[in-house]
Design a protein around this motif. Structure first.
Motif, PDB file in Angstrom:
ATOM      1  N   UNK A  99       8.031 -14.908 -10.689  1.00 40.78           N
ATOM      2  CA  UNK A  99       8.007 -15.724  -9.474  1.00 40.78           C
ATOM      3  C   UNK A  99       8.063 -17.221  -9.786  1.00 40.78           C
ATOM      4  N   UNK A 100       7.671 -17.592 -10.997  1.00 38.31           N
ATOM      5  CA  UNK A 100       7.857 -18.976 -11.418  1.00 38.31           C
ATOM      6  C   UNK A 100       9.328 -19.313 -11.524  1.00 38.31           C
ATOM      7  N   UNK A 101      10.104 -18.414 -12.144  1.00 40.23           N
ATOM      8  CA  UNK A 101      11.543 -18.626 -12.285  1.00 40.23           C
ATOM      9  C   UNK A 101      12.250 -18.557 -10.928  1.00 40.23           C
ATOM     10  N   UNK A 102      11.809 -17.635 -10.071  1.00 42.78           N
ATOM     11  CA  UNK A 102      12.389 -17.537  -8.732  1.00 42.78           C
ATOM     12  C   UNK A 102      12.241 -18.848  -7.963  1.00 42.78           C
ATOM     13  N   UNK A 103      11.064 -19.436  -8.048  1.00 38.82           N
ATOM     14  CA  UNK A 103      10.788 -20.667  -7.302  1.00 38.82           C
ATOM     15  C   UNK A 103      11.520 -21.865  -7.874  1.00 38.82           C
ATOM     16  N   UNK A 104      11.698 -21.858  -9.198  1.00 38.75           N
ATOM     17  CA  UNK A 104      12.327 -22.993  -9.865  1.00 38.75           C
ATOM     18  C   UNK A 104      13.841 -22.977  -9.747  1.00 38.75           C
ATOM     19  N   UNK A 105      14.422 -21.789  -9.922  1.00 40.84           N
ATOM     20  CA  UNK A 105      15.873 -21.664 -10.016  1.00 40.84           C
ATOM     21  C   UNK A 105      16.454 -21.185  -8.689  1.00 40.84           C
ATOM     22  N   UNK A 106      17.453 -21.898  -8.199  1.00 40.52           N
ATOM     23  CA  UNK A 106      18.097 -21.533  -6.935  1.00 40.52           C
ATOM     24  C   UNK A 106      19.374 -20.750  -7.206  1.00 40.52           C
ATOM     25  N   UNK A 107      19.285 -19.435  -7.059  1.00 37.92           N
ATOM     26  CA  UNK A 107      20.484 -18.607  -7.140  1.00 37.92           C
ATOM     27  C   UNK A 107      20.603 -17.820  -5.838  1.00 37.92           C
ATOM     28  N   UNK A 108      21.663 -18.029  -5.064  1.00 37.70           N
ATOM     29  CA  UNK A 108      21.772 -17.377  -3.751  1.00 37.70           C
ATOM     30  C   UNK A 108      22.010 -15.875  -3.871  1.00 37.70           C
ATOM     31  N   UNK A 109      21.382 -15.132  -2.995  1.00 37.94           N
ATOM     32  CA  UNK A 109      21.571 -13.686  -2.969  1.00 37.94           C
ATOM     33  C   UNK A 109      22.972 -13.354  -2.430  1.00 37.94           C
ATOM     34  N   UNK A 110      23.438 -12.165  -2.770  1.00 35.42           N
ATOM     35  CA  UNK A 110      24.783 -11.760  -2.365  1.00 35.42           C
ATOM     36  C   UNK A 110      24.904 -11.671  -0.848  1.00 35.42           C
ATOM     37  N   UNK A 111      23.912 -11.069  -0.167  1.00 38.62           N
ATOM     38  CA  UNK A 111      24.021 -10.904   1.279  1.00 38.62           C
ATOM     39  C   UNK A 111      23.997 -12.253   2.000  1.00 38.62           C
ATOM     40  N   UNK A 112      23.323 -13.238   1.424  1.00 40.44           N
ATOM     41  CA  UNK A 112      23.307 -14.586   2.007  1.00 40.44           C
ATOM     42  C   UNK A 112      24.706 -15.217   1.901  1.00 40.44           C
ATOM     43  N   UNK A 113      25.325 -15.128   0.729  1.00 38.77           N
ATOM     44  CA  UNK A 113      26.664 -15.675   0.545  1.00 38.77           C
ATOM     45  C   UNK A 113      27.677 -14.967   1.442  1.00 38.77           C
ATOM     46  N   UNK A 114      27.505 -13.674   1.599  1.00 40.68           N
ATOM     47  CA  UNK A 114      28.430 -12.893   2.419  1.00 40.68           C
ATOM     48  C   UNK A 114      28.455 -13.408   3.855  1.00 40.68           C
ATOM     49  N   UNK A 115      27.303 -13.845   4.345  1.00 42.13           N
ATOM     50  CA  UNK A 115      27.195 -14.324   5.727  1.00 42.13           C
ATOM     51  C   UNK A 115      27.491 -15.816   5.874  1.00 42.13           C
ATOM     52  N   UNK A 116      27.076 -16.610   4.895  1.00 37.13           N
ATOM     53  CA  UNK A 116      27.162 -18.064   5.029  1.00 37.13           C
ATOM     54  C   UNK A 116      28.276 -18.710   4.209  1.00 37.13           C
ATOM     55  N   UNK A 117      28.782 -17.979   3.220  1.00 33.93           N
ATOM     56  CA  UNK A 117      29.779 -18.565   2.321  1.00 33.93           C
ATOM     57  C   UNK A 117      30.792 -17.488   1.915  1.00 33.93           C
ATOM     58  N   UNK A 118      31.603 -17.032   2.887  1.00 37.11           N
ATOM     59  CA  UNK A 118      32.508 -15.896   2.658  1.00 37.11           C
ATOM     60  C   UNK A 118      33.468 -16.059   1.492  1.00 37.11           C
ATOM     61  N   UNK A 119      33.794 -17.303   1.134  1.00 36.50           N
ATOM     62  CA  UNK A 119      34.698 -17.484  -0.014  1.00 36.50           C
ATOM     63  C   UNK A 119      33.941 -17.480  -1.344  1.00 36.50           C
ATOM     64  N   UNK A 120      32.612 -17.377  -1.268  1.00 37.79           N
ATOM     65  CA  UNK A 120      31.733 -17.278  -2.452  1.00 37.79           C
ATOM     66  C   UNK A 120      31.865 -18.472  -3.388  1.00 37.79           C
TER      67      UNK A 120
END
Length: 312
Positions: free
Chosen positions: A161-182
């Motif tokens: 959870x330390x790495x999760x909070x520090x590093x911003x990597x978008x989840x696939x389902x989020x990109x699918x909805x908000x950034x269709x071109x990935x």
């Protein structure tokens, strides 16, 4: 000799896990996005299963550590304030239940407290059943095993959870909805700590893809190898195989529903298994044994007996 065979078994397990992790990271580094696009399914049985039971290993093994500590302090009247430690150790049981209830049920109940209450309610009878079984198998090694479990969980939770909070990597389902071109896709080694580049982040978890917490917790189930349920060699092999299959199933579910990529689950699996094996290997098995000299004599006798059998 039997003693040497046991050591080979112990080495075989982490080596196998490390091999799986390396393969996952190599393929994930190249095919993360392609794999997620190919197998993504919005909701399915596997994803529901992994969401509800993914953190059960954490709760179950933590409850075992609670019961083992309770039994240890119940037997060791020579320890000052042992009665205080004994009942404090029992608090780990409802704590583990609360953690599972919060993680698995909070999004499906009107109040978070209901989820926590259900988790605690489930943990108490489970703890009692484990108590009935473990009290018949008592050993002074219970304290050491419980310590290994607790330290492994603390290490895994802090790292994951330390790495999760520090590093911003978008989840696939989020990109699918908000950034269709990935175009905002980031590889696990090409991460960014800049969270402002992602639009419409309603929940911070949308950009906490790496590493996978569920995969980390499923790997921590390897700590069952410490317990009386798995001490015999055949059971250790069986436990190791079952935990590995279970962890792979959890990892697959997290990829299927777009919560994680292959490299996310591989990294989480590595953190969890490393946290388990490192303490299992480096914390002495006789750490809390009351009379270590007797144990050393017993070990020497076993080795001598094994040598005699082989010579005959």
């Amino acid at each position: 000799m039997n003693i040497l065979k046991e050591k080979k078994i112990d080495l075989y397990m982490p080596i196998t896990v490390l091999g799986l992790v390396i393969l996952g990271l190599i393929f994930g580094s190249v095919f993360d996005l392609s794999i997620s696009k190919a197998i993504y399914t919005e909701r399915n049985f596997v994803s529901y299963f992994t969401e509800y039971v993914g953190t059960i290993p954490a709760a179950f093994t933590f409850i075992i550590s609670s019961i083992m500590l309770f039994l240890y302090f119940s037997k060791r009247n020579d320890i000052k304030f042992n009665s205080v430690y004994k009942y404090l150790s029992l608090l780990l049981t409802p704590l583990a239940g609360a953690f599972w209830g919060y993680d698995a049920l909070k999004d499906y109940l009107p109040k978070t407290m209901y989820a926590i209450a259900i988790g605690v309610a489930v943990s108490i009878p489970l703890g009692y059943l484990l108590y009935l079984d473990l009290k018949r198998k008592y050993s002074d090694s219970f304290a050491r095993d419980a310590l290994v479990i607790i330290l492994a969980y603390i290490t895994s939770i802090v790292l994951t959870f330390g790495l999760k909070s520090l590093i911003a990597r978008p989840r696939f389902y989020y990109l699918l909805n908000e950034n269709p071109d990935f175009s905002l896709f980031r590889n696990w080694f090409d991460f960014s700590t800049n969270k402002t580049i992602y639009p419409n982040v309603i929940k911070k978890t949308f950009i906490q893809s790496w590493p996978s917490g569920h995969s980390s917790f499923s790997a921590l189930l390897y700590l069952l190898l410490l317990t009386p349920f798995s001490r015999k060699n055949k059971r250790r092999h069986l436990t190791f195989a079952c935990v590995t299959i279970y962890a792979l199933f959890i990892m697959l579910g997290r990829i299927l529903d777009g919560h994680h990529y292959l490299s996310d689950v591989s990294s989480g699996f590595f953190i969890g298994s490393l946290s388990a094996f490192i303490y299992m290997i480096f914390i002495p098995k006789d750490l809390f044994i009351k009379n270590k000299n007797i144990k050393k004599e017993e070990l020497t006798n076993k080795i001598d007996t094994s040598i005699k059998k082989e010579n005959n």
